[in-house]
Scaffold this active site. Structure first.
Site, PDB file in Angstrom:
ATOM      1  CG  HIS A  84      -6.122  -2.063  -3.694  1.00  0.00           C
ATOM      2  ND1 HIS A  84      -6.581  -1.388  -4.792  1.00  0.00           N
ATOM      3  CD2 HIS A  84      -6.432  -3.360  -3.883  1.00  0.00           C
ATOM      4  CE1 HIS A  84      -7.159  -2.245  -5.627  1.00  0.00           C
ATOM      5  NE2 HIS A  84      -7.080  -3.457  -5.085  1.00  0.00           N
ATOM      6  CE1 TYR A 122      -6.386  -6.594  -5.433  1.00  0.00           C
ATOM      7  CE2 TYR A 122      -4.009  -6.368  -5.412  1.00  0.00           C
ATOM      8  CZ  TYR A 122      -5.200  -6.548  -4.732  1.00  0.00           C
ATOM      9  OH  TYR A 122      -5.196  -6.668  -3.367  1.00  0.00           O
TER      10      TYR A 122
END
Ligand SMILES: Cc1cc2nc3c(=O)[nH]c(=O)nc-3n(C[C@H](O)[C@H](O)[C@H](O)COP(=O)(O)OP(=O)(O)OC[C@H]3O[C@@H](n4cnc5c(N)ncnc54)[C@H](O)[C@@H]3O)c2cc1C
Length: 374
Positions: free
Chosen positions: A47, A213
Protein backbone atom coordinates in the site's frame (compact mmCIF):
# COMPACT_ATOMS: atom_id res chain seq x y z
CA UNK A 1 25.38 20.70 7.46
CA UNK A 2 28.63 20.69 5.52
CA UNK A 3 27.86 18.97 2.25
CA UNK A 4 31.42 17.53 2.05
CA UNK A 5 30.69 15.15 4.92
CA UNK A 6 30.71 11.47 3.97
CA UNK A 7 27.46 9.68 4.73
CA UNK A 8 27.36 5.88 4.52
CA UNK A 9 23.96 4.18 4.40
CA UNK A 10 23.77 0.48 5.26
CA UNK A 11 20.98 -1.17 3.25
CA UNK A 12 19.32 -0.09 0.00
CA UNK A 13 15.80 -1.24 0.93
CA UNK A 14 12.87 1.18 0.78
CA UNK A 15 14.20 3.28 3.67
CA UNK A 16 17.89 3.30 2.66
CA UNK A 17 17.13 4.10 -0.98
CA UNK A 18 14.84 6.99 0.06
CA UNK A 19 17.54 8.34 2.39
CA UNK A 20 20.08 8.25 -0.44
CA UNK A 21 17.71 10.01 -2.86
CA UNK A 22 16.82 12.75 -0.33
CA UNK A 23 20.42 13.34 0.78
CA UNK A 24 21.81 13.39 -2.74
CA UNK A 25 19.18 15.83 -3.96
CA UNK A 26 20.27 18.10 -1.08
CA UNK A 27 23.88 17.87 -2.32
CA UNK A 28 25.32 15.40 0.20
CA UNK A 29 27.94 12.77 -0.57
CA UNK A 30 25.84 9.73 0.37
CA UNK A 31 26.83 6.17 -0.57
CA UNK A 32 24.91 2.98 0.08
CA UNK A 33 26.27 -0.48 0.99
CA UNK A 34 23.84 -3.30 0.21
CA UNK A 35 24.39 -7.00 0.91
CA UNK A 36 22.24 -8.23 -2.00
CA UNK A 37 24.06 -8.62 -5.29
CA UNK A 38 21.05 -7.23 -7.18
CA UNK A 39 17.35 -6.54 -6.62
CA UNK A 40 14.65 -8.52 -8.38
CA UNK A 41 10.94 -7.77 -8.77
CA UNK A 42 9.85 -10.16 -6.03
CA UNK A 43 7.99 -9.87 -2.75
CA UNK A 44 4.39 -8.91 -3.10
CA UNK A 45 2.06 -5.98 -3.07
CA UNK A 46 2.29 -2.83 -1.01
CA UNK A 47 0.00 0.00 0.00
CA UNK A 48 1.45 3.35 -1.03
CA UNK A 49 -0.66 5.73 0.99
CA UNK A 50 -0.84 9.51 0.53
CA UNK A 51 1.91 10.12 3.12
CA UNK A 52 4.29 7.96 1.05
CA UNK A 53 3.21 9.49 -2.25
CA UNK A 54 4.12 12.93 -0.88
CA UNK A 55 7.68 11.69 -0.29
CA UNK A 56 7.77 10.22 -3.79
CA UNK A 57 6.65 13.64 -5.09
CA UNK A 58 9.50 15.28 -3.10
CA UNK A 59 12.11 13.05 -4.78
CA UNK A 60 10.47 13.12 -8.22
CA UNK A 61 9.17 9.53 -8.29
CA UNK A 62 5.41 10.00 -7.85
CA UNK A 63 4.44 9.93 -11.53
CA UNK A 64 6.67 6.94 -12.26
CA UNK A 65 4.84 4.83 -9.68
CA UNK A 66 1.42 6.23 -10.59
CA UNK A 67 2.01 4.87 -14.11
CA UNK A 68 2.55 1.36 -12.71
CA UNK A 69 0.32 0.98 -9.67
CA UNK A 70 -3.43 1.20 -9.35
CA UNK A 71 -5.48 3.94 -7.63
CA UNK A 72 -8.22 2.04 -5.77
CA UNK A 73 -11.48 3.95 -5.60
CA UNK A 74 -11.92 2.85 -1.97
CA UNK A 75 -10.51 0.79 0.86
CA UNK A 76 -13.27 -1.61 1.85
CA UNK A 77 -13.52 -3.45 5.17
CA UNK A 78 -15.77 -6.52 5.12
CA UNK A 79 -16.88 -9.09 7.64
CA UNK A 80 -15.10 -12.39 7.13
CA UNK A 81 -18.12 -14.69 6.73
CA UNK A 82 -21.12 -12.70 5.53
CA UNK A 83 -19.18 -10.13 3.51
CA UNK A 84 -21.13 -7.30 5.20
CA UNK A 85 -19.39 -3.97 4.58
CA UNK A 86 -18.09 -2.61 7.88
CA UNK A 87 -16.50 0.54 6.47
CA UNK A 88 -15.63 1.98 3.11
CA UNK A 89 -13.02 4.74 2.95
CA UNK A 90 -13.26 6.66 -0.33
CA UNK A 91 -9.86 7.10 -1.99
CA UNK A 92 -9.11 8.24 -5.57
CA UNK A 93 -10.07 11.89 -6.12
CA UNK A 94 -11.62 12.13 -2.63
CA UNK A 95 -8.39 10.92 -1.02
CA UNK A 96 -6.36 13.34 -3.13
CA UNK A 97 -8.49 16.28 -2.00
CA UNK A 98 -8.47 15.18 1.63
CA UNK A 99 -4.86 14.06 2.21
CA UNK A 100 -2.91 16.05 -0.39
CA UNK A 101 -1.99 13.01 -2.46
CA UNK A 102 -3.70 10.00 -3.86
CA UNK A 103 -3.42 6.35 -2.70
CA UNK A 104 -1.89 3.54 -4.70
CA UNK A 105 -1.52 -0.18 -4.39
CA UNK A 106 1.48 -1.46 -6.28
CA UNK A 107 4.04 -4.21 -6.65
CA UNK A 108 6.61 -3.74 -3.94
CA UNK A 109 9.37 -4.18 -6.56
CA UNK A 110 7.90 -1.33 -8.63
CA UNK A 111 7.85 0.99 -5.61
CA UNK A 112 11.46 0.06 -4.83
CA UNK A 113 12.56 0.58 -8.44
CA UNK A 114 10.83 3.99 -8.62
CA UNK A 115 12.84 5.13 -5.60
CA UNK A 116 16.12 3.52 -6.73
CA UNK A 117 15.86 5.41 -10.03
CA UNK A 118 16.18 8.65 -8.01
CA UNK A 119 19.48 7.53 -6.46
CA UNK A 120 22.68 8.65 -8.24
CA UNK A 121 24.04 6.01 -10.61
CA UNK A 122 26.99 4.16 -9.13
CA UNK A 123 26.37 5.33 -5.55
CA UNK A 124 25.01 1.94 -4.40
CA UNK A 125 27.63 -0.77 -3.87
CA UNK A 126 25.93 -4.17 -4.17
CA UNK A 127 27.25 -7.42 -2.69
CA UNK A 128 28.65 -5.51 0.31
CA UNK A 129 27.63 -7.09 3.57
CA UNK A 130 28.40 -5.08 6.70
CA UNK A 131 29.58 -7.41 9.46
CA UNK A 132 30.46 -4.91 12.16
CA UNK A 133 30.06 -1.21 12.84
CA UNK A 134 32.04 0.97 15.26
CA UNK A 135 32.80 4.61 15.93
CA UNK A 136 35.54 6.58 17.63
CA UNK A 137 36.81 10.14 17.56
CA UNK A 138 33.70 11.32 15.71
CA UNK A 139 34.27 8.93 12.78
CA UNK A 140 32.25 5.81 12.00
CA UNK A 141 33.65 2.60 10.52
CA UNK A 142 31.96 -0.19 8.57
CA UNK A 143 33.72 -3.56 8.39
CA UNK A 144 32.59 -5.60 5.40
CA UNK A 145 32.48 -9.37 5.01
CA UNK A 146 34.82 -9.10 1.99
CA UNK A 147 37.50 -7.57 4.25
CA UNK A 148 36.83 -4.00 3.11
CA UNK A 149 36.55 -1.08 5.54
CA UNK A 150 34.63 2.16 5.01
CA UNK A 151 35.11 5.35 7.02
CA UNK A 152 32.32 7.92 7.19
CA UNK A 153 31.24 10.97 9.16
CA UNK A 154 27.73 9.59 9.60
CA UNK A 155 26.40 6.03 9.25
CA UNK A 156 22.69 5.51 8.65
CA UNK A 157 21.51 2.03 9.59
CA UNK A 158 18.71 1.19 7.15
CA UNK A 159 19.54 -2.50 7.39
CA UNK A 160 16.19 -3.87 8.46
CA UNK A 161 14.93 -6.00 11.29
CA UNK A 162 18.27 -7.78 12.00
CA UNK A 163 20.30 -4.57 11.85
CA UNK A 164 24.05 -4.67 12.45
CA UNK A 165 24.09 -0.92 13.03
CA UNK A 166 21.51 -1.37 15.82
CA UNK A 167 23.84 -3.94 17.38
CA UNK A 168 26.59 -1.29 17.51
CA UNK A 169 24.19 1.14 19.23
CA UNK A 170 22.34 -0.98 21.80
CA UNK A 171 23.91 -4.44 21.58
CA UNK A 172 22.11 -7.56 20.43
CA UNK A 173 18.34 -7.26 20.68
CA UNK A 174 16.44 -10.04 18.97
CA UNK A 175 13.27 -8.94 17.18
CA UNK A 176 10.16 -10.39 18.86
CA UNK A 177 8.11 -12.99 16.96
CA UNK A 178 4.47 -11.90 17.31
CA UNK A 179 2.95 -15.40 17.10
CA UNK A 180 1.43 -14.66 13.71
CA UNK A 181 2.48 -15.33 10.16
CA UNK A 182 1.50 -13.78 6.85
CA UNK A 183 0.56 -15.93 3.84
CA UNK A 184 1.26 -14.17 0.56
CA UNK A 185 0.09 -14.99 -2.95
CA UNK A 186 0.73 -12.95 -6.09
CA UNK A 187 -0.60 -14.10 -9.45
CA UNK A 188 -2.18 -13.17 -12.81
CA UNK A 189 -5.78 -12.06 -12.22
CA UNK A 190 -6.94 -14.09 -15.21
CA UNK A 191 -6.59 -17.17 -12.98
CA UNK A 192 -9.66 -15.91 -11.10
CA UNK A 193 -11.70 -17.08 -14.09
CA UNK A 194 -13.97 -14.05 -14.16
CA UNK A 195 -14.54 -13.78 -10.38
CA UNK A 196 -15.32 -10.11 -9.68
CA UNK A 197 -13.08 -8.76 -6.91
CA UNK A 198 -13.04 -5.17 -5.63
CA UNK A 199 -9.81 -3.20 -6.00
CA UNK A 200 -8.83 -3.26 -2.33
CA UNK A 201 -10.57 -5.16 0.45
CA UNK A 202 -9.63 -6.25 3.96
CA UNK A 203 -11.69 -9.18 5.27
CA UNK A 204 -11.79 -9.15 9.07
CA UNK A 205 -12.10 -12.48 10.88
CA UNK A 206 -12.18 -13.17 14.63
CA UNK A 207 -8.48 -14.08 14.87
CA UNK A 208 -7.20 -13.65 11.35
CA UNK A 209 -7.61 -11.36 8.38
CA UNK A 210 -6.84 -11.24 4.69
CA UNK A 211 -6.26 -8.31 2.35
CA UNK A 212 -6.91 -8.77 -1.33
CA UNK A 213 -5.93 -6.12 -3.84
CA UNK A 214 -4.79 -5.46 -7.38
CA UNK A 215 -1.24 -4.20 -7.79
CA UNK A 216 -1.16 -3.03 -11.39
CA UNK A 217 -3.00 -0.28 -13.20
CA UNK A 218 -4.11 -2.85 -15.80
CA UNK A 219 -5.48 -5.13 -13.03
CA UNK A 220 -3.41 -7.95 -14.51
CA UNK A 221 -1.84 -8.97 -11.20
CA UNK A 222 -3.63 -9.59 -7.93
CA UNK A 223 -2.20 -10.12 -4.46
CA UNK A 224 -3.34 -11.39 -1.10
CA UNK A 225 -1.67 -11.15 2.27
CA UNK A 226 -3.02 -12.60 5.50
CA UNK A 227 -2.35 -12.69 9.18
CA UNK A 228 -3.03 -15.92 11.03
CA UNK A 229 -1.86 -17.35 14.35
CA UNK A 230 0.85 -19.93 13.76
CA UNK A 231 4.14 -20.94 15.35
CA UNK A 232 7.38 -20.24 13.53
CA UNK A 233 10.49 -22.22 14.38
CA UNK A 234 12.40 -21.97 11.10
CA UNK A 235 15.44 -19.72 10.75
CA UNK A 236 14.43 -18.89 7.16
CA UNK A 237 12.82 -15.51 6.53
CA UNK A 238 10.00 -17.19 4.54
CA UNK A 239 8.83 -20.60 3.32
CA UNK A 240 6.54 -22.03 0.68
CA UNK A 241 3.17 -23.36 1.80
CA UNK A 242 0.19 -25.01 0.12
CA UNK A 243 -3.18 -23.52 -0.77
CA UNK A 244 -4.77 -26.23 1.37
CA UNK A 245 -2.87 -24.96 4.41
CA UNK A 246 -4.14 -21.40 3.83
CA UNK A 247 -7.68 -22.61 3.16
CA UNK A 248 -7.59 -24.48 6.48
CA UNK A 249 -6.56 -21.28 8.27
CA UNK A 250 -9.43 -19.45 6.51
CA UNK A 251 -12.11 -22.09 7.05
CA UNK A 252 -15.59 -20.54 7.06
CA UNK A 253 -14.48 -17.33 5.31
CA UNK A 254 -16.65 -15.90 2.52
CA UNK A 255 -16.61 -17.86 -0.77
CA UNK A 256 -14.89 -14.97 -2.58
CA UNK A 257 -11.92 -15.16 -0.19
CA UNK A 258 -11.62 -18.90 -0.55
CA UNK A 259 -11.80 -18.71 -4.33
CA UNK A 260 -8.97 -16.16 -4.42
CA UNK A 261 -6.80 -18.31 -2.13
CA UNK A 262 -7.51 -21.43 -4.19
CA UNK A 263 -6.57 -19.67 -7.45
CA UNK A 264 -2.99 -18.81 -6.38
CA UNK A 265 -0.45 -21.04 -8.14
CA UNK A 266 2.13 -20.40 -5.40
CA UNK A 267 1.81 -19.27 -1.78
CA UNK A 268 4.52 -18.32 0.70
CA UNK A 269 4.40 -17.67 4.44
CA UNK A 270 6.36 -15.11 6.44
CA UNK A 271 6.84 -14.75 10.19
CA UNK A 272 5.78 -11.36 11.59
CA UNK A 273 8.34 -9.71 13.86
CA UNK A 274 8.39 -6.52 15.87
CA UNK A 275 11.31 -4.52 17.25
CA UNK A 276 10.25 -3.27 20.68
CA UNK A 277 10.34 0.53 21.00
CA UNK A 278 13.85 1.80 21.78
CA UNK A 279 14.77 4.82 23.91
CA UNK A 280 17.36 5.93 21.41
CA UNK A 281 18.04 5.38 17.73
CA UNK A 282 21.59 6.70 17.76
CA UNK A 283 25.05 6.61 19.23
CA UNK A 284 27.44 9.39 18.17
CA UNK A 285 27.54 9.41 14.37
CA UNK A 286 25.48 6.19 14.04
CA UNK A 287 21.73 6.54 13.48
CA UNK A 288 18.92 4.12 12.58
CA UNK A 289 15.78 4.33 10.48
CA UNK A 290 12.93 2.06 9.46
CA UNK A 291 12.64 -1.57 10.52
CA UNK A 292 16.11 -1.41 12.10
CA UNK A 293 14.67 0.65 14.97
CA UNK A 294 10.91 0.06 14.88
CA UNK A 295 9.86 -2.96 12.78
CA UNK A 296 6.12 -3.09 13.24
CA UNK A 297 3.28 -5.48 12.47
CA UNK A 298 2.04 -4.95 8.89
CA UNK A 299 -1.60 -4.45 10.04
CA UNK A 300 -1.72 -0.76 9.12
CA UNK A 301 0.31 -1.32 5.94
CA UNK A 302 2.65 1.32 7.34
CA UNK A 303 6.05 -0.28 8.04
CA UNK A 304 7.64 0.81 4.79
CA UNK A 305 5.79 4.11 5.02
CA UNK A 306 7.48 4.81 8.37
CA UNK A 307 10.92 3.91 6.95
CA UNK A 308 10.35 6.23 3.97
CA UNK A 309 9.13 9.07 6.21
CA UNK A 310 12.09 8.57 8.60
CA UNK A 311 14.54 8.84 5.69
CA UNK A 312 13.00 12.10 4.50
CA UNK A 313 12.93 13.73 7.92
CA UNK A 314 16.50 12.60 8.73
CA UNK A 315 17.79 14.10 5.47
CA UNK A 316 15.97 17.38 6.22
CA UNK A 317 17.41 17.50 9.75
CA UNK A 318 20.93 16.98 8.40
CA UNK A 319 20.30 19.83 5.93
CA UNK A 320 19.06 22.16 8.63
CA UNK A 321 22.15 22.38 10.86
CA UNK A 322 25.93 22.08 10.71
CA UNK A 323 26.02 19.87 13.78
CA UNK A 324 25.29 16.19 13.04
CA UNK A 325 24.62 15.37 16.70
CA UNK A 326 21.89 17.99 17.06
CA UNK A 327 20.51 17.04 13.62
CA UNK A 328 20.15 13.44 14.77
CA UNK A 329 18.55 14.56 18.05
CA UNK A 330 16.04 16.67 16.12
CA UNK A 331 15.27 13.68 13.84
CA UNK A 332 14.52 11.46 16.84
CA UNK A 333 12.38 14.10 18.51
CA UNK A 334 10.40 14.62 15.30
CA UNK A 335 9.88 10.96 14.45
CA UNK A 336 9.66 8.96 17.67
CA UNK A 337 6.14 10.00 18.80
CA UNK A 338 4.59 9.26 15.40
CA UNK A 339 6.31 5.91 14.97
CA UNK A 340 5.33 4.87 18.51
CA UNK A 341 1.68 5.68 17.81
CA UNK A 342 1.72 3.76 14.53
CA UNK A 343 3.30 0.73 16.24
CA UNK A 344 0.61 0.77 18.93
CA UNK A 345 -2.34 1.18 16.58
CA UNK A 346 -0.92 -1.38 14.18
CA UNK A 347 -0.57 -3.94 16.98
CA UNK A 348 -4.25 -3.42 17.92
CA UNK A 349 -5.17 -4.23 14.30
CA UNK A 350 -8.16 -1.92 14.28
CA UNK A 351 -7.14 0.68 11.68
CA UNK A 352 -9.91 1.26 9.09
CA UNK A 353 -12.00 -1.63 10.44
CA UNK A 354 -14.88 0.67 11.31
CA UNK A 355 -15.62 4.30 10.39
CA UNK A 356 -12.77 6.64 11.41
CA UNK A 357 -10.75 9.57 10.13
CA UNK A 358 -7.26 8.39 9.02
CA UNK A 359 -5.99 11.91 8.38
CA UNK A 360 -3.37 11.62 11.15
CA UNK A 361 -1.69 8.88 9.06
CA UNK A 362 -2.33 9.91 5.46
CA UNK A 363 -2.30 13.70 5.95
CA UNK A 364 1.32 13.69 7.24
CA UNK A 365 3.91 15.22 4.90
CA UNK A 366 7.47 14.20 5.84
CA UNK A 367 8.87 16.74 3.36
CA UNK A 368 7.13 19.63 5.15
CA UNK A 369 6.38 18.62 8.74
CA UNK A 370 7.99 21.07 11.21
CA UNK A 371 11.26 19.70 12.61
CA UNK A 372 11.24 19.49 16.40
CA UNK A 373 14.21 21.27 17.97
CA UNK A 374 16.24 18.88 20.12
C1 LIG B 1 3.80 -9.54 5.11
C2 LIG B 1 4.23 -8.08 5.13
C3 LIG B 1 3.47 -7.14 4.44
C4 LIG B 1 3.83 -5.79 4.48
N1 LIG B 1 3.06 -4.86 3.80
C5 LIG B 1 3.36 -3.55 3.91
C6 LIG B 1 2.58 -2.54 3.24
O1 LIG B 1 1.59 -2.83 2.54
N2 LIG B 1 2.93 -1.23 3.41
C7 LIG B 1 4.00 -0.85 4.16
O2 LIG B 1 4.27 0.37 4.30
N3 LIG B 1 4.77 -1.78 4.79
C8 LIG B 1 4.50 -3.10 4.68
N4 LIG B 1 5.28 -4.03 5.30
C9 LIG B 1 6.46 -3.59 6.06
C10 LIG B 1 7.65 -3.27 5.17
O3 LIG B 1 7.94 -4.33 4.31
C11 LIG B 1 8.90 -2.93 6.01
O4 LIG B 1 8.54 -2.11 7.07
C12 LIG B 1 9.93 -2.20 5.13
O5 LIG B 1 10.41 -3.06 4.13
C13 LIG B 1 11.09 -1.68 5.97
O6 LIG B 1 12.02 -1.04 5.13
P1 LIG B 1 13.53 -0.87 5.58
O7 LIG B 1 14.20 -0.14 4.46
O8 LIG B 1 13.60 -0.33 6.95
O9 LIG B 1 14.10 -2.37 5.70
P2 LIG B 1 14.22 -3.53 4.58
O10 LIG B 1 13.18 -3.39 3.53
O11 LIG B 1 14.28 -4.80 5.33
O12 LIG B 1 15.60 -3.24 3.91
C14 LIG B 1 16.84 -3.53 4.55
C15 LIG B 1 17.92 -3.62 3.48
O13 LIG B 1 19.18 -3.74 4.15
C16 LIG B 1 19.92 -4.79 3.57
N5 LIG B 1 20.82 -5.32 4.63
C17 LIG B 1 20.43 -5.97 5.76
N6 LIG B 1 21.51 -6.29 6.51
C18 LIG B 1 22.58 -5.81 5.84
C19 LIG B 1 23.99 -5.82 6.12
N7 LIG B 1 24.49 -6.38 7.22
N8 LIG B 1 24.85 -5.24 5.23
C20 LIG B 1 24.35 -4.65 4.07
N9 LIG B 1 23.03 -4.64 3.77
C21 LIG B 1 22.15 -5.19 4.64
C22 LIG B 1 18.87 -5.79 3.10
O14 LIG B 1 19.38 -6.66 2.10
C23 LIG B 1 17.77 -4.87 2.59
O15 LIG B 1 17.95 -4.51 1.25
C24 LIG B 1 4.96 -5.38 5.24
C25 LIG B 1 5.73 -6.34 5.92
C26 LIG B 1 5.36 -7.68 5.88
C27 LIG B 1 6.20 -8.71 6.64
Amino acid sequence: MKRDMKIAIVGAGLGGATAAACLQQAGFDARVYEQAVAFERIGGGIHVSANVLKVLRYIGAEQRLADLGIHPDAFTSRKWDTGEILFELPLGATGLAQYGASYLTAHRGDLHRSILERVEAGSISFGKRVERVAHSGGKAHLYLSDGGEIEADIVIGADGVNSKVREAIIGIRKPRFTGAIAHRGIFPAKLLNGLEVRNCTKWWGPKSHILIYYIEKSREEIYFVTSAKEEWTSSASWEYCTNAEVLRAFEGFHAEVREVIAAAPEVTKWPIFEVEPMDTWNSGPLVLLGDACHATTPYMASGAAMAIEDATVLARCLQATNDPISAIASYEATRMPRVKRVQEVSRENSFLRTPMDPNWVFGYDAAKVPLVAA
